[in-house]
Design a protein around this motif. Sequence first.
Motif, PDB file in Angstrom:
ATOM      1  N   MET A   1       1.233  -1.333  -0.007  1.00  0.00           N
ATOM      2  CA  MET A   1       0.160  -0.078  -0.110  1.00  0.00           C
ATOM      3  C   MET A   1       0.549   1.139   0.255  1.00  0.00           C
ATOM      4  N   ARG A   2       0.408   1.650  -1.087  1.00  0.00           N
ATOM      5  CA  ARG A   2       1.271   3.259  -0.948  1.00  0.00           C
ATOM      6  C   ARG A   2       0.367   4.544  -0.635  1.00  0.00           C
ATOM      7  N   ILE A   3       1.402   5.332   0.264  1.00  0.00           N
ATOM      8  CA  ILE A   3       0.633   6.632   0.885  1.00  0.00           C
ATOM      9  C   ILE A   3       1.689   7.782   0.993  1.00  0.00           C
ATOM     10  N   LEU A   4       0.420   8.560  -0.005  1.00  0.00           N
ATOM     11  CA  LEU A   4       1.204  10.648   0.405  1.00  0.00           C
ATOM     12  C   LEU A   4       1.159  11.326   1.561  1.00  0.00           C
ATOM     13  N   ILE A   5       1.990  12.117   2.170  1.00  0.00           N
ATOM     14  CA  ILE A   5       2.525  12.552   2.999  1.00  0.00           C
ATOM     15  C   ILE A   5       2.096  13.909   3.251  1.00  0.00           C
ATOM     16  N   VAL A   6       1.706  14.903   2.886  1.00  0.00           N
ATOM     17  CA  VAL A   6       1.521  16.237   2.101  1.00  0.00           C
ATOM     18  C   VAL A   6       1.670  17.539   3.874  1.00  0.00           C
ATOM     19  N   GLU A   7       2.818  17.622   4.620  1.00  0.00           N
ATOM     20  CA  GLU A   7       3.040  18.701   5.516  1.00  0.00           C
ATOM     21  C   GLU A   7       4.327  18.916   5.730  1.00  0.00           C
ATOM     22  N   ASP A   8       4.560  20.351   6.279  1.00  0.00           N
ATOM     23  CA  ASP A   8       5.692  21.112   5.890  1.00  0.00           C
ATOM     24  C   ASP A   8       6.289  20.997   6.944  1.00  0.00           C
ATOM     25  N   ASP A   9       5.877  20.400   8.519  1.00  0.00           N
ATOM     26  CA  ASP A   9       6.709  20.234   9.357  1.00  0.00           C
ATOM     27  C   ASP A   9       7.577  19.204   8.927  1.00  0.00           C
ATOM     28  N   ILE A  10       8.511  19.665   8.798  1.00  0.00           N
ATOM     29  CA  ILE A  10       9.333  18.704   8.159  1.00  0.00           C
ATOM     30  C   ILE A  10       9.919  17.331   9.549  1.00  0.00           C
ATOM     31  N   ASN A  11       9.907  18.182  10.621  1.00  0.00           N
ATOM     32  CA  ASN A  11      10.041  16.898  11.871  1.00  0.00           C
ATOM     33  C   ASN A  11       8.660  15.873  11.567  1.00  0.00           C
ATOM     34  N   LEU A  12       7.044  16.179  11.766  1.00  0.00           N
ATOM     35  CA  LEU A  12       6.181  16.214  12.134  1.00  0.00           C
ATOM     36  C   LEU A  12       6.091  14.816  10.991  1.00  0.00           C
ATOM     37  N   ASN A  13       6.972  15.236   9.550  1.00  0.00           N
ATOM     38  CA  ASN A  13       6.283  14.882   8.582  1.00  0.00           C
ATOM     39  C   ASN A  13       7.529  13.522   8.061  1.00  0.00           C
ATOM     40  N   ARG A  14       8.297  13.232   8.671  1.00  0.00           N
ATOM     41  CA  ARG A  14       9.706  12.229   9.077  1.00  0.00           C
ATOM     42  C   ARG A  14       8.925  11.138  10.115  1.00  0.00           C
ATOM     43  N   GLN A  15       8.845  11.672  11.321  1.00  0.00           N
ATOM     44  CA  GLN A  15       7.832  10.987  12.196  1.00  0.00           C
ATOM     45  C   GLN A  15       6.818   9.896  11.554  1.00  0.00           C
ATOM     46  N   LEU A  16       5.689  11.111  10.390  1.00  0.00           N
ATOM     47  CA  LEU A  16       5.014  10.199  10.166  1.00  0.00           C
ATOM     48  C   LEU A  16       5.075   9.054   9.533  1.00  0.00           C
ATOM     49  N   ALA A  17       6.327   9.326   8.199  1.00  0.00           N
ATOM     50  CA  ALA A  17       6.996   8.753   7.403  1.00  0.00           C
ATOM     51  C   ALA A  17       7.770   7.272   7.750  1.00  0.00           C
ATOM     52  N   GLU A  18       8.576   7.999   9.023  1.00  0.00           N
ATOM     53  CA  GLU A  18       8.679   6.568   9.544  1.00  0.00           C
ATOM     54  C   GLU A  18       8.043   5.507  10.450  1.00  0.00           C
ATOM     55  N   ALA A  19       6.643   6.381  11.182  1.00  0.00           N
ATOM     56  CA  ALA A  19       6.056   5.237  11.614  1.00  0.00           C
ATOM     57  C   ALA A  19       5.312   4.131  10.489  1.00  0.00           C
ATOM     58  N   LEU A  20       4.815   4.981   9.265  1.00  0.00           N
ATOM     59  CA  LEU A  20       3.629   4.549   8.158  1.00  0.00           C
ATOM     60  C   LEU A  20       5.037   2.415   7.509  1.00  0.00           C
TER      61      LEU A  20
END
Length: 223
Positions: A1-20
């Motif tokens: 399954m492929r997810i796109l994260i659109v978030e300008d907060d770099i830390n939050l974007n990275r945190q979500l990406a790592e968890a996913l």
Amino acid sequence: MRILIVEDDINLNRQLAEALKEAGYVVDTAFDGEEGHFLGETEPYDAIILDIGLPEMDGITVLEKWRGAGRGMPVLILTARDRWSDKVAGIDAGADDYVAKPFHVEEVLARIRALIRRAAGHSSSEIICGPVRLDTKSSKATVDGKPLKLTSHEYRLLAYLMHHKGEVVSRTELVEHMYDQDFDRDSNTIEVFVGRLRKKMGVDLIETVRGLGYRIQAPTNAN
């Protein structure tokens, strides 16, 4: 399954990406509305996490453009806790669900799982096909109750086929949903993964539909 994260907060974007990624998803990221809009319009995603307050193009505008172009992928919007109007605007623009900041990443993961299940027509966290059970919550699979030891790519392949059981899925579609945008994609590798998966499962559930792709379905005498 492929997810796109659109978030300008770099830390939050990275945190979500790592968890996913840890949960078994393929993840692409964007940090402004224009880039996010382009990816969501040109790439096939099983779900998108979209922040409302984005630079270049705000999240509501991005979402309206996607829906206006007929893009129907599930979208989870991220809103500020004290901005109820953002939640209303997001839902009206075509969002499928929302999470208010600050949030626990586990809640986002649970909502993404639910959105993907519902989009594929499944109501339970477990998807069953004959003797095979896929637990989307734990990202694990079993055959007749025995755990399957799968690589990340084998799991992604099985998960996509299970979510779309009974449907013919092309090699191209599998490639698009198993790899991120920067991966050197080769549809020939799908045949290799299918072969490995069949061998590990030990049951004949994955059918090759000549010239079209693959389909997973339970035997006609199975419940």
